[in-house]
Enzyme design. Sequence first.
Site, mmCIF file in Angstrom:
data_model
loop_
_atom_site.group_PDB
_atom_site.id
_atom_site.type_symbol
_atom_site.label_atom_id
_atom_site.label_comp_id
_atom_site.label_asym_id
_atom_site.label_seq_id
_atom_site.Cartn_x
_atom_site.Cartn_y
_atom_site.Cartn_z
ATOM 1 N N ASP A 279 5.457 6.837 -4.611
ATOM 2 C CA ASP A 279 4.267 6.222 -3.707
ATOM 3 C C ASP A 279 4.120 7.244 -2.579
ATOM 4 O O ASP A 279 5.139 8.254 -2.501
ATOM 5 C CB ASP A 279 5.073 5.028 -3.152
ATOM 6 C CG ASP A 279 4.628 4.370 -1.700
ATOM 7 O OD1 ASP A 279 3.262 4.178 -1.591
ATOM 8 O OD2 ASP A 279 5.287 4.518 -0.731
ATOM 9 N N HIS B 293 -13.050 3.719 9.205
ATOM 10 C CA HIS B 293 -12.157 4.256 8.242
ATOM 11 C C HIS B 293 -12.161 5.859 8.007
ATOM 12 O O HIS B 293 -11.319 6.644 7.700
ATOM 13 C CB HIS B 293 -12.000 3.408 6.826
ATOM 14 C CG HIS B 293 -11.036 3.641 6.185
ATOM 15 N ND1 HIS B 293 -10.581 4.332 5.132
ATOM 16 C CD2 HIS B 293 -9.635 3.214 6.537
ATOM 17 C CE1 HIS B 293 -9.594 4.758 4.511
ATOM 18 N NE2 HIS B 293 -8.866 3.686 5.432
ATOM 19 N N ASP C 60 2.972 6.937 1.313
ATOM 20 C CA ASP C 60 3.169 6.349 2.721
ATOM 21 C C ASP C 60 4.485 5.729 2.841
ATOM 22 O O ASP C 60 4.785 4.759 2.200
ATOM 23 C CB ASP C 60 2.040 5.615 3.311
ATOM 24 C CG ASP C 60 0.818 6.415 3.516
ATOM 25 O OD1 ASP C 60 -0.268 6.121 2.757
ATOM 26 O OD2 ASP C 60 0.763 7.498 4.052
#
Length: 257
Positions: A16, A86, A18
Amino acid sequence: MSATTPGRTLRALLFDVDGTLADTEEVHRVSFNDAMRELGLPHAWDEAAYAALLAVPGGKERLAHYAASLPAAEGDRLRSRLPELHARKTELYTRRVARGGCPLRPGIERLLDEAAEAGVLLGIATTTSAPNVTALLEATLGPGGPGRFATVACGDMVAAKKPAPDVYRLALAALGVQAGEAIAFEDSSPGLRASKAAGLFTVVTPTRWTRDQPLDAADVLVPHLGDPGCPLPPPHDVLAAGPFLTLARLATLAGHG
Ligand code: XBP
Ligand code: MG
């Protein structure tokens, strides 16, 4: 912990991003806030608000979840600007990361090196956006950082983001590896749910943002992977059979012969 299955070899590590490769969420948080301010949207998330919003994987989904909590007119206004917001947040985030905003967590670079030495493939399975992964890997591992990973599976590449297993299944398929031949590394409950749903032995190294989430499904739960300069504290050093978790120790814990 699975029993040792003779002949089952460890072929890949899936990371993963973050919270696992690096503790990035504070940089995400300030980037969200700066993007909302730049677009004239009167919102800012303090640490407590952002920690609660992290229960929603995906920055776009997080913004949509927040918009739904606002009075109708304000929610509509934020939703109408969401893609632009975003995109701007991602620009601000990648700039901060490129300036060295997010160092790798203890043991990550050491384990990448051990895997390369042992011929074990490296993959990424993340909810975040591809530019964020490239920026982090180049900033922390140099221009060749992204090339050290045989596959990078990001949230926007699959139909369902974590806690769905899709991104892990995409990474395994891209590597040509079965779930039982790999180990996943996560920091959060949504990520752990995703990796377990994909059938992966999972090492969880939570951060301050995720340590209060439900993590008891972890196969190994440690504060970090440890390094010679940052040893694991007791009782984790007992589990690691030393001051840090090595590839060989992880293979044994995961039941690889
Ligand atoms: C964590 C996430 C991401 C980041 C924000 O991803 O949920 O949404 O918080 O990044 P990981 P984006 O699976 O790596 O822990 O705004 O690009 O989604
Ligand atoms: Mg994570």
